[in-house]
Scaffold this motif. Structure first.
Motif, PDB file in Angstrom:
ATOM      1  N   GLY A   6       0.802  -1.212   0.000  1.00 30.04           N
ATOM      2  CA  GLY A   6       0.000   0.000   0.000  1.00 30.04           C
ATOM      3  C   GLY A   6       0.833   1.260   0.000  1.00 30.04           C
ATOM      4  N   SER A  26      -8.459   4.350  -5.124  1.00 32.40           N
ATOM      5  CA  SER A  26      -8.306   3.138  -5.939  1.00 32.40           C
ATOM      6  C   SER A  26      -6.839   2.814  -6.129  1.00 32.40           C
ATOM      7  N   ALA A  27      -6.579   1.609  -6.634  1.00 31.04           N
ATOM      8  CA  ALA A  27      -5.216   1.181  -6.945  1.00 31.04           C
ATOM      9  C   ALA A  27      -5.223   0.448  -8.278  1.00 31.04           C
ATOM     10  N   TYR A  28      -4.257   0.766  -9.106  1.00 33.58           N
ATOM     11  CA  TYR A  28      -4.066   0.151 -10.415  1.00 33.58           C
ATOM     12  C   TYR A  28      -2.685  -0.494 -10.466  1.00 33.58           C
ATOM     13  N   LYS A  54      -7.286  -2.177 -12.797  1.00 34.57           N
ATOM     14  CA  LYS A  54      -7.628  -1.803 -11.423  1.00 34.57           C
ATOM     15  C   LYS A  54      -7.672  -3.054 -10.547  1.00 34.57           C
ATOM     16  N   ILE A 114       2.686  -0.033  -9.415  1.00 37.06           N
ATOM     17  CA  ILE A 114       1.432   0.018  -8.655  1.00 37.06           C
ATOM     18  C   ILE A 114       1.089   1.496  -8.480  1.00 37.06           C
ATOM     19  N   ARG A 115      -0.094   1.863  -8.920  1.00 37.94           N
ATOM     20  CA  ARG A 115      -0.518   3.268  -8.910  1.00 37.94           C
ATOM     21  C   ARG A 115      -1.643   3.469  -7.895  1.00 37.94           C
ATOM     22  N   GLY A 116      -1.347   4.188  -6.817  1.00 33.67           N
ATOM     23  CA  GLY A 116      -2.379   4.574  -5.859  1.00 33.67           C
ATOM     24  C   GLY A 116      -2.939   5.927  -6.240  1.00 33.67           C
ATOM     25  N   GLU A 117      -4.256   6.070  -6.115  1.00 35.75           N
ATOM     26  CA  GLU A 117      -4.891   7.317  -6.547  1.00 35.75           C
ATOM     27  C   GLU A 117      -6.076   7.649  -5.647  1.00 35.75           C
ATOM     28  N   CYS A 165       3.106   6.300  -7.742  1.00 38.42           N
ATOM     29  CA  CYS A 165       3.414   5.053  -8.448  1.00 38.42           C
ATOM     30  C   CYS A 165       4.642   4.395  -7.833  1.00 38.42           C
TER      31      CYS A 165
END
Length: 235
Positions: free
Chosen positions: A83, A97-99, A120, A159-162, A181
């Motif tokens: 995370g 969200s996370a991608y 996602k 991993i992209r947290g947004e 990212c």
């Protein structure tokens, strides 16, 4: 009514304190140093958001083209809990969200994630209750964690947290995007096929009902929040 004049430093400090970045990667409970595994973002001082969904900044918001190569890549296992930790509370109400995307030729390359390769893996949307409006589970937390899909093939990924902050999203361009990212090498993976996939920019138009929304004045026939972007990959 008495008027108050605020000095510029006070105003700037107040604005910055209401914004945030995601500099720290969490790997199985261990929190890394700032920007060790997360690409340093252009807002690392200002904390300001991205508001243009058509800009390249919507992908990872990198400071410049040297950041990827200067960021370490951490090894994680499929099924691990990972995370992001923010540099303060996630102050604004919004959608989290996370991608992920395969990273070719490597996670520390500028070419990683440029195509329609993002999928996602997790979301935390607002919850609607008739008569009460929207409740935002992600508001005021400082960190969030997700599970890397057990069936994800081994390899290097971003991993992209947004978080999409929605407090001033009633007009086009009002939604605020806070992005980080992380560069990871996934081991012990499976043979799943992630999807549906999108690109950044390209995943959003800015007119989605989950992005262009007045959270304080919902329509009388409102039935619930619609998450922007693709569906979560069902592993």
């Amino acid at each position: 009514m008495k008027a108050f004049a605020l000095s510029a430093p006070f105003v700037l400090a107040s604005l910055a304190s209401a914004h945030y970045t995601f500099p720290d990667f969490i790997n199985s409970g261990a929190v890394a140093a700032d920007w060790q595994f997360v690409r340093e973002t252009a807002n690392h001082y200002s904390n300001g958001p991205v508001t243009d969904v058509t800009s390249d900044a919507i992908r990872c918001y990198e400071l410049d083209n040297t950041v990827a190569g200067n960021t370490q890549t951490v090894t994680v296992s499929a099924g691990d809990t990972v995370g992001f930790k923010a540099n303060g509370a996630i102050y604004h109400p919004g959608y989290l969200s996370a991608y992920m995307t395969p990273a070719s030729p490597a996670a520390n390359s500028n070419e990683a994630g440029l195509g329609q390769t993002w999928f996602k893996i997790w979301e935390d949307p607002p919850v609607f209750t008739p008569g009460e409006g929207l409740v935002f589970p992600s508001q005021s937390i400082q960190e969030f964690t997700v599970t890397i899909p057990k069936s994800l093939p081994s390899g290097q990924y971003l991993i992209r947290g947004e978080q999409i902050a929605l407090h001033v999203a009633e007009s086009y361009g009002g939604a605020q995007f806070y992005i980080g990212c992380a560069q990871v090498n996934v081991v012990n993976g499976g043979n799943g096929t992630p999807g549906p996939t999108v690109s950044f920019p390209g995943a959003y138009t800015g007119y989605e009902p989950g992005i262009l929304i007045n959270i304080y004045n919902l329509p009388s026939n409102y039935t619930g929040y619609t998450s922007p972007g693709p569906a979560v990959w069902n592993q």
